[in-house]
Design a protein around this motif. Sequence first.
Motif, PDB file in Angstrom:
ATOM      1  N   TYR A   1     -41.818 -20.692  60.868  1.00 41.07           N
ATOM      2  CA  TYR A   1     -41.726 -21.151  62.256  1.00 41.07           C
ATOM      3  C   TYR A   1     -40.336 -20.886  62.831  1.00 41.07           C
ATOM      4  O   TYR A   1     -40.182 -20.714  64.035  1.00 41.07           O
ATOM      5  N   ALA A   2     -39.336 -20.846  61.980  1.00 42.84           N
ATOM      6  CA  ALA A   2     -37.966 -20.582  62.438  1.00 42.84           C
ATOM      7  C   ALA A   2     -37.815 -19.165  62.992  1.00 42.84           C
ATOM      8  O   ALA A   2     -36.832 -18.871  63.679  1.00 42.84           O
ATOM      9  N   MET A   3     -38.761 -18.285  62.722  1.00 41.62           N
ATOM     10  CA  MET A   3     -38.717 -16.904  63.229  1.00 41.62           C
ATOM     11  C   MET A   3     -39.271 -16.802  64.655  1.00 41.62           C
ATOM     12  O   MET A   3     -39.150 -15.759  65.288  1.00 41.62           O
ATOM     13  N   ALA A   4     -39.878 -17.863  65.151  1.00 45.89           N
ATOM     14  CA  ALA A   4     -40.504 -17.829  66.472  1.00 45.89           C
ATOM     15  C   ALA A   4     -39.460 -17.910  67.585  1.00 45.89           C
ATOM     16  O   ALA A   4     -38.368 -18.452  67.404  1.00 45.89           O
ATOM     17  N   GLU A   5     -39.814 -17.340  68.733  1.00 51.28           N
ATOM     18  CA  GLU A   5     -38.971 -17.359  69.922  1.00 51.28           C
ATOM     19  C   GLU A   5     -39.809 -17.745  71.125  1.00 51.28           C
ATOM     20  O   GLU A   5     -41.013 -17.536  71.142  1.00 51.28           O
ATOM     21  N   SER A   6     -39.145 -18.259  72.129  1.00 57.01           N
ATOM     22  CA  SER A   6     -39.834 -18.509  73.392  1.00 57.01           C
ATOM     23  C   SER A   6     -39.806 -17.236  74.233  1.00 57.01           C
ATOM     24  O   SER A   6     -38.930 -16.390  74.063  1.00 57.01           O
ATOM     25  N   ILE A   7     -40.776 -17.119  75.094  1.00 51.36           N
ATOM     26  CA  ILE A   7     -40.860 -15.977  75.998  1.00 51.36           C
ATOM     27  C   ILE A   7     -40.793 -16.521  77.413  1.00 51.36           C
ATOM     28  O   ILE A   7     -41.528 -17.450  77.731  1.00 51.36           O
ATOM     29  N   PRO A   8     -39.917 -16.061  78.253  1.00 48.82           N
ATOM     30  CA  PRO A   8     -39.085 -14.864  78.160  1.00 48.82           C
ATOM     31  C   PRO A   8     -37.642 -15.121  77.733  1.00 48.82           C
ATOM     32  O   PRO A   8     -36.818 -14.219  77.806  1.00 48.82           O
ATOM     33  N   GLU A   9     -37.321 -16.330  77.265  1.00 46.70           N
ATOM     34  CA  GLU A   9     -35.929 -16.688  77.007  1.00 46.70           C
ATOM     35  C   GLU A   9     -35.380 -16.254  75.651  1.00 46.70           C
ATOM     36  O   GLU A   9     -34.176 -16.285  75.439  1.00 46.70           O
ATOM     37  N   GLY A  10     -36.223 -15.884  74.722  1.00 49.05           N
ATOM     38  CA  GLY A  10     -35.784 -15.595  73.360  1.00 49.05           C
ATOM     39  C   GLY A  10     -34.808 -14.428  73.278  1.00 49.05           C
ATOM     40  O   GLY A  10     -34.867 -13.489  74.077  1.00 49.05           O
ATOM     41  N   PRO A  11     -33.912 -14.463  72.300  1.00 49.88           N
ATOM     42  CA  PRO A  11     -32.905 -13.412  72.188  1.00 49.88           C
ATOM     43  C   PRO A  11     -33.479 -12.028  71.891  1.00 49.88           C
ATOM     44  O   PRO A  11     -33.006 -11.028  72.440  1.00 49.88           O
ATOM     45  N   THR A  12     -34.512 -11.947  71.061  1.00 48.57           N
ATOM     46  CA  THR A  12     -35.122 -10.645  70.780  1.00 48.57           C
ATOM     47  C   THR A  12     -35.881 -10.150  71.997  1.00 48.57           C
ATOM     48  O   THR A  12     -35.862  -8.953  72.313  1.00 48.57           O
ATOM     49  N   VAL A  13     -36.519 -11.056  72.702  1.00 51.01           N
ATOM     50  CA  VAL A  13     -37.238 -10.725  73.931  1.00 51.01           C
ATOM     51  C   VAL A  13     -36.277 -10.084  74.926  1.00 51.01           C
ATOM     52  O   VAL A  13     -36.543  -9.014  75.486  1.00 51.01           O
ATOM     53  N   ARG A  14     -35.133 -10.723  75.151  1.00 51.51           N
ATOM     54  CA  ARG A  14     -34.131 -10.205  76.098  1.00 51.51           C
ATOM     55  C   ARG A  14     -33.545  -8.877  75.612  1.00 51.51           C
ATOM     56  O   ARG A  14     -33.337  -7.952  76.395  1.00 51.51           O
ATOM     57  N   LEU A  15     -33.272  -8.798  74.333  1.00 54.44           N
ATOM     58  CA  LEU A  15     -32.709  -7.563  73.773  1.00 54.44           C
ATOM     59  C   LEU A  15     -33.649  -6.386  74.006  1.00 54.44           C
ATOM     60  O   LEU A  15     -33.230  -5.319  74.467  1.00 54.44           O
ATOM     61  N   MET A  16     -34.926  -6.572  73.707  1.00 50.64           N
ATOM     62  CA  MET A  16     -35.878  -5.477  73.839  1.00 50.64           C
ATOM     63  C   MET A  16     -36.109  -5.102  75.297  1.00 50.64           C
ATOM     64  O   MET A  16     -36.360  -3.935  75.619  1.00 50.64           O
ATOM     65  N   GLN A  17     -36.010  -6.059  76.195  1.00 46.79           N
ATOM     66  CA  GLN A  17     -36.079  -5.754  77.628  1.00 46.79           C
ATOM     67  C   GLN A  17     -34.939  -4.795  77.991  1.00 46.79           C
ATOM     68  O   GLN A  17     -35.158  -3.781  78.663  1.00 46.79           O
ATOM     69  N   ASP A  18     -33.744  -5.105  77.539  1.00 43.13           N
ATOM     70  CA  ASP A  18     -32.584  -4.257  77.825  1.00 43.13           C
ATOM     71  C   ASP A  18     -32.713  -2.881  77.174  1.00 43.13           C
ATOM     72  O   ASP A  18     -32.340  -1.868  77.766  1.00 43.13           O
ATOM     73  N   VAL A  19     -33.236  -2.832  75.955  1.00 42.99           N
ATOM     74  CA  VAL A  19     -33.404  -1.563  75.241  1.00 42.99           C
ATOM     75  C   VAL A  19     -34.377  -0.654  75.994  1.00 42.99           C
ATOM     76  O   VAL A  19     -34.113   0.546  76.165  1.00 42.99           O
ATOM     77  N   ALA A  20     -35.487  -1.207  76.468  1.00 40.64           N
ATOM     78  CA  ALA A  20     -36.468  -0.409  77.216  1.00 40.64           C
ATOM     79  C   ALA A  20     -35.833   0.156  78.484  1.00 40.64           C
ATOM     80  O   ALA A  20     -36.008   1.336  78.803  1.00 40.64           O
ATOM     81  N   LYS A  21     -35.077  -0.657  79.168  1.00 37.17           N
ATOM     82  CA  LYS A  21     -34.417  -0.189  80.393  1.00 37.17           C
ATOM     83  C   LYS A  21     -33.371   0.871  80.077  1.00 37.17           C
ATOM     84  O   LYS A  21     -33.289   1.885  80.764  1.00 37.17           O
ATOM     85  N   ARG A  22     -32.570   0.631  79.061  1.00 33.34           N
ATOM     86  CA  ARG A  22     -31.498   1.573  78.705  1.00 33.34           C
ATOM     87  C   ARG A  22     -32.050   2.943  78.337  1.00 33.34           C
ATOM     88  O   ARG A  22     -31.504   3.967  78.735  1.00 33.34           O
ATOM     89  N   HIS A  23     -33.145   2.963  77.596  1.00 37.50           N
ATOM     90  CA  HIS A  23     -33.718   4.230  77.142  1.00 37.50           C
ATOM     91  C   HIS A  23     -34.756   4.798  78.109  1.00 37.50           C
ATOM     92  O   HIS A  23     -35.237   5.908  77.900  1.00 37.50           O
ATOM     93  N   GLY A  24     -35.122   4.042  79.138  1.00 41.80           N
ATOM     94  CA  GLY A  24     -36.115   4.526  80.084  1.00 41.80           C
ATOM     95  C   GLY A  24     -37.470   4.764  79.449  1.00 41.80           C
ATOM     96  O   GLY A  24     -38.157   5.723  79.775  1.00 41.80           O
ATOM     97  N   MET A  25     -37.848   3.879  78.534  1.00 45.45           N
ATOM     98  CA  MET A  25     -39.119   4.038  77.820  1.00 45.45           C
ATOM     99  C   MET A  25     -39.956   2.780  77.931  1.00 45.45           C
ATOM    100  O   MET A  25     -39.451   1.715  78.269  1.00 45.45           O
TER     101      MET A  25
END
Length: 142
Positions: free
Chosen positions: A68-92
Amino acid sequence: MTRAVRVGLIQASVGDDAPTELESLKAHMIDKHMALIDDAANQGVEVLCLQELFYGPYFCAEQDRRWYAMAESIPEGPTVRLMQDVAKRHGMALVVPIYEESMAGVYYNTCLLYTSHADDEGLGVDLGGRRIIKKKRGGGGG
């Protein structure tokens, strides 16, 4: 008129050298995937899919509360935010499985799709200027 779209899939093992402490394990796997995502972007991938629960081992076959410690909230979770930025940065478009805690004690094995033009929450699909999906949950409680 047709257009070829380069699609990539990433499936990576946790490896024998992975830390066992969950926060360190998650960071280790995210770092591993960041390098693979960068490599895919450099090869011209436009749509990239990550494996289920990519930031740790596939633990769904067992009933252990430690995960359960691996879970994140959406859209506030750190991995959620990171991947949003990665998609934008790479245009994919980036298909990202996340272990979600939607509210206290309620867990989902969720999959998000990020695009370079997703909304502020980082959730969305835009095909030809038309909004298709906002958010959809799948699976059952943890």
